[in-house]
Design a protein around this motif. Structure first.
Motif, PDB file in Angstrom:
ATOM      1  N   LEU A 165       0.832  -1.209   0.000  1.00 11.84           N
ATOM      2  CA  LEU A 165       0.000   0.000   0.000  1.00 11.84           C
ATOM      3  C   LEU A 165       0.864   1.255   0.000  1.00 11.84           C
ATOM      4  O   LEU A 165       0.626   2.184  -0.779  1.00 11.84           O
ATOM      5  CB  LEU A 165      -0.908   0.029   1.231  1.00 11.84           C
ATOM      6  CG  LEU A 165      -2.071  -0.931   1.303  1.00 11.84           C
ATOM      7  CD1 LEU A 165      -2.754  -0.824   2.667  1.00 11.84           C
ATOM      8  CD2 LEU A 165      -3.066  -0.673   0.192  1.00 11.84           C
ATOM      9  N   THR A 166       1.844   1.267   0.862  1.00 11.05           N
ATOM     10  CA  THR A 166       2.711   2.434   0.979  1.00 11.05           C
ATOM     11  C   THR A 166       3.500   2.665  -0.304  1.00 11.05           C
ATOM     12  O   THR A 166       3.615   3.801  -0.778  1.00 11.05           O
ATOM     13  CB  THR A 166       3.668   2.269   2.173  1.00 11.05           C
ATOM     14  OG1 THR A 166       2.882   2.111   3.365  1.00 11.05           O
ATOM     15  CG2 THR A 166       4.581   3.468   2.333  1.00 11.05           C
ATOM     16  N   MET A 167       4.018   1.587  -0.882  1.00  8.74           N
ATOM     17  CA  MET A 167       4.795   1.717  -2.114  1.00  8.74           C
ATOM     18  C   MET A 167       3.946   2.302  -3.243  1.00  8.74           C
ATOM     19  O   MET A 167       4.330   3.287  -3.868  1.00  8.74           O
ATOM     20  CB  MET A 167       5.359   0.369  -2.548  1.00  8.74           C
ATOM     21  CG  MET A 167       6.177   0.449  -3.840  1.00  8.74           C
ATOM     22  SD  MET A 167       6.651  -1.162  -4.500  1.00  8.74           S
ATOM     23  CE  MET A 167       5.066  -1.762  -5.143  1.00  8.74           C
ATOM     24  N   TYR A 168       2.783   1.717  -3.472  1.00  2.00           N
ATOM     25  CA  TYR A 168       1.941   2.215  -4.561  1.00  2.00           C
ATOM     26  C   TYR A 168       1.441   3.635  -4.273  1.00  2.00           C
ATOM     27  O   TYR A 168       1.287   4.435  -5.196  1.00  2.00           O
ATOM     28  CB  TYR A 168       0.779   1.260  -4.842  1.00  2.00           C
ATOM     29  CG  TYR A 168       1.195   0.032  -5.621  1.00  2.00           C
ATOM     30  CD1 TYR A 168       1.744   0.152  -6.896  1.00  2.00           C
ATOM     31  CD2 TYR A 168       1.045  -1.238  -5.095  1.00  2.00           C
ATOM     32  CE1 TYR A 168       2.135  -0.971  -7.622  1.00  2.00           C
ATOM     33  CE2 TYR A 168       1.425  -2.375  -5.814  1.00  2.00           C
ATOM     34  CZ  TYR A 168       1.972  -2.224  -7.068  1.00  2.00           C
ATOM     35  OH  TYR A 168       2.349  -3.336  -7.785  1.00  2.00           O
ATOM     36  N   GLY A 205       2.005   7.161  -6.462  1.00  2.00           N
ATOM     37  CA  GLY A 205       0.829   7.881  -6.929  1.00  2.00           C
ATOM     38  C   GLY A 205      -0.172   6.986  -7.650  1.00  2.00           C
ATOM     39  O   GLY A 205      -1.039   7.475  -8.361  1.00  2.00           O
ATOM     40  N   MET A 206      -0.068   5.697  -7.447  1.00  2.00           N
ATOM     41  CA  MET A 206      -0.915   4.718  -8.133  1.00  2.00           C
ATOM     42  C   MET A 206      -2.090   4.332  -7.227  1.00  2.00           C
ATOM     43  O   MET A 206      -2.176   3.205  -6.737  1.00  2.00           O
ATOM     44  CB  MET A 206      -0.074   3.505  -8.539  1.00  2.00           C
ATOM     45  CG  MET A 206       1.100   3.891  -9.433  1.00  2.00           C
ATOM     46  SD  MET A 206       2.314   2.577  -9.672  1.00  2.00           S
ATOM     47  CE  MET A 206       1.446   1.556 -10.845  1.00  2.00           C
ATOM     48  N   MET A 207      -2.999   5.278  -7.043  1.00  2.00           N
ATOM     49  CA  MET A 207      -4.066   5.094  -6.067  1.00  2.00           C
ATOM     50  C   MET A 207      -5.120   4.072  -6.496  1.00  2.00           C
ATOM     51  O   MET A 207      -5.783   3.495  -5.639  1.00  2.00           O
ATOM     52  CB  MET A 207      -4.695   6.435  -5.714  1.00  2.00           C
ATOM     53  CG  MET A 207      -3.750   7.377  -4.990  1.00  2.00           C
ATOM     54  SD  MET A 207      -2.892   6.649  -3.560  1.00  2.00           S
ATOM     55  CE  MET A 207      -4.272   6.356  -2.460  1.00  2.00           C
ATOM     56  N   LEU A 224      -5.822  -3.101  -3.713  1.00  2.00           N
ATOM     57  CA  LEU A 224      -5.086  -3.850  -2.693  1.00  2.00           C
ATOM     58  C   LEU A 224      -5.740  -3.719  -1.325  1.00  2.00           C
ATOM     59  O   LEU A 224      -5.847  -4.697  -0.579  1.00  2.00           O
ATOM     60  CB  LEU A 224      -3.644  -3.358  -2.607  1.00  2.00           C
ATOM     61  CG  LEU A 224      -2.690  -3.825  -3.680  1.00  2.00           C
ATOM     62  CD1 LEU A 224      -1.381  -3.063  -3.590  1.00  2.00           C
ATOM     63  CD2 LEU A 224      -2.453  -5.317  -3.561  1.00  2.00           C
ATOM     64  N   PHE A 225      -6.152  -2.510  -0.995  1.00  2.00           N
ATOM     65  CA  PHE A 225      -6.747  -2.261   0.316  1.00  2.00           C
ATOM     66  C   PHE A 225      -7.993  -3.131   0.511  1.00  2.00           C
ATOM     67  O   PHE A 225      -8.183  -3.715   1.574  1.00  2.00           O
ATOM     68  CB  PHE A 225      -7.089  -0.777   0.473  1.00  2.00           C
ATOM     69  CG  PHE A 225      -7.551  -0.420   1.844  1.00  2.00           C
ATOM     70  CD1 PHE A 225      -6.643  -0.248   2.873  1.00  2.00           C
ATOM     71  CD2 PHE A 225      -8.899  -0.238   2.118  1.00  2.00           C
ATOM     72  CE1 PHE A 225      -7.065   0.083   4.159  1.00  2.00           C
ATOM     73  CE2 PHE A 225      -9.333   0.097   3.385  1.00  2.00           C
ATOM     74  CZ  PHE A 225      -8.408   0.255   4.413  1.00  2.00           C
ATOM     75  N   LYS A 226      -8.815  -3.222  -0.514  1.00  2.00           N
ATOM     76  CA  LYS A 226     -10.029  -4.042  -0.424  1.00  2.00           C
ATOM     77  C   LYS A 226      -9.700  -5.521  -0.244  1.00  2.00           C
ATOM     78  O   LYS A 226     -10.456  -6.253   0.388  1.00  2.00           O
ATOM     79  CB  LYS A 226     -10.903  -3.849  -1.664  1.00  2.00           C
ATOM     80  CG  LYS A 226     -11.566  -2.498  -1.718  1.00  2.00           C
ATOM     81  CD  LYS A 226     -12.354  -2.307  -2.996  1.00  2.00           C
ATOM     82  CE  LYS A 226     -12.911  -0.885  -3.061  1.00  2.00           C
ATOM     83  NZ  LYS A 226     -13.490  -0.578  -4.368  1.00  2.00           N
ATOM     84  N   LYS A 227      -8.566  -5.947  -0.804  1.00  2.00           N
ATOM     85  CA  LYS A 227      -8.182  -7.357  -0.740  1.00  2.00           C
ATOM     86  C   LYS A 227      -7.406  -7.727   0.520  1.00  2.00           C
ATOM     87  O   LYS A 227      -7.163  -8.906   0.760  1.00  2.00           O
ATOM     88  CB  LYS A 227      -7.339  -7.724  -1.963  1.00  2.00           C
ATOM     89  CG  LYS A 227      -8.120  -7.718  -3.258  1.00  2.00           C
ATOM     90  CD  LYS A 227      -7.223  -8.102  -4.417  1.00  2.00           C
ATOM     91  CE  LYS A 227      -7.997  -8.096  -5.720  1.00  2.00           C
ATOM     92  NZ  LYS A 227      -7.127  -8.437  -6.863  1.00  2.00           N
ATOM     93  N   LEU A 228      -6.985  -6.731   1.298  1.00  2.00           N
ATOM     94  CA  LEU A 228      -6.199  -7.033   2.494  1.00  2.00           C
ATOM     95  C   LEU A 228      -6.984  -7.957   3.420  1.00  2.00           C
ATOM     96  O   LEU A 228      -8.113  -7.637   3.810  1.00  2.00           O
ATOM     97  CB  LEU A 228      -5.851  -5.766   3.270  1.00  2.00           C
ATOM     98  CG  LEU A 228      -4.675  -4.943   2.824  1.00  2.00           C
ATOM     99  CD1 LEU A 228      -4.511  -3.716   3.727  1.00  2.00           C
ATOM    100  CD2 LEU A 228      -3.393  -5.749   2.806  1.00  2.00           C
ATOM    101  N   PRO A 229      -6.394  -9.056   3.820  1.00  2.00           N
ATOM    102  CA  PRO A 229      -7.098  -9.955   4.728  1.00  2.00           C
ATOM    103  C   PRO A 229      -7.226  -9.369   6.137  1.00  2.00           C
ATOM    104  O   PRO A 229      -8.161  -9.693   6.864  1.00  2.00           O
ATOM    105  CB  PRO A 229      -6.254 -11.223   4.731  1.00  2.00           C
ATOM    106  CG  PRO A 229      -4.924 -10.838   4.181  1.00  2.00           C
ATOM    107  CD  PRO A 229      -5.125  -9.606   3.361  1.00  2.00           C
ATOM    108  N   GLU A 230      -6.284  -8.507   6.497  1.00  2.00           N
ATOM    109  CA  GLU A 230      -6.302  -7.889   7.822  1.00  2.00           C
ATOM    110  C   GLU A 230      -5.881  -6.430   7.702  1.00  2.00           C
ATOM    111  O   GLU A 230      -4.755  -6.131   7.316  1.00  2.00           O
ATOM    112  CB  GLU A 230      -5.334  -8.627   8.749  1.00  2.00           C
ATOM    113  CG  GLU A 230      -5.260  -8.075  10.138  1.00  2.00           C
ATOM    114  CD  GLU A 230      -4.220  -8.799  10.982  1.00  2.00           C
ATOM    115  OE1 GLU A 230      -3.630  -8.132  11.847  1.00  2.00           O
ATOM    116  OE2 GLU A 230      -3.990 -10.000  10.748  1.00  2.00           O
TER     117      GLU A 230
END
Length: 189
Positions: free
Chosen positions: A54-57, A61-63, A69-75
């Motif tokens: 998340l931090t890298m993207y 600037g690749m929001m 990714l955020f939606k797919k995070l298991p935790e």
């Protein structure tokens, strides 16, 4: 992927560090390659790896990628939430940053000082005092409104939204905690 010839396999810490390095030097393609390997090796479930992605993207600037990714995070944890909020702020998507903050609160995750500073800056960027007042109330609720960092962010937000009486009041409430930065923010306003 083998490191040298010692048959040492990378672990989730290795990937987190690698992603951080890619983010810090702007190595987009290498970051994507690491991401692909992380998926292949099933390391995405580790919070440190997901948060590093998340931090890298965000730094790239690749929001769109960040949101997926955020939606797919298991935790999701405080770092995950703050990473997406910070990414939206950095891309000047202030309303999205504020919405993520509200979603974070609804999810039961408590913000920290960094989260409040970024959200206050987003409110200042939107130039809508009402939003800033709502976040200010949350900072009071969490006991962070008078601290140096959050307090100065609140003061700055009121200054940016031309609410000078509120800025002065915030400065006075900070009392002896007001720093040189707080003074400078008030004088600049």
């Amino acid at each position: 992927m083998q490191v040298f010839s010692l048959d040492i396999q990378p672990n989730h810490y290795t990937f987190s560090i690698g992603l951080s390095i890619c983010a810090s030097v702007g190595a987009v393609e290498e970051g994507r390659q690491l991401h692909a390997y992380i998926v292949k090796m099933e390391y995405f479930a580790y919070p440190a790896v997901g948060n590093s992605l998340l931090t890298m993207y965000s730094k790239f600037g690749m929001m769109d990628e960040v949101e997926i990714l955020f939606k797919k995070l298991p935790e999701k944890n405080l770092i995950s939430w703050t990473a997406i909020i910070t990414g939206f702020y950095q891309q000047k998507c202030f309303l999205k940053a504020l919405r993520q903050f509200c979603d974070m609160i609804k999810s039961g995750e408590d913000p920290n000082e960094h989260t409040f500073v970024v959200v206050m800056a987003s409110c200042g960027g939107m130039l809508v005092p009402m939003y800033g007042r709502m976040i200010h109330a949350q900072a009071i609720k969490f006991g962070m409104a008078s601290g140096v960092f959050v307090g100065t962010a609140i003061l700055d937000m009121y200054s940016e939204t031309k609410q000078m009486d509120d800025a002065r009041k915030q400065f006075e409430e900070m009392g002896v905690l007001a720093s040189h930065v707080s003074w400078n923010a008030l004088v600049a306003a």
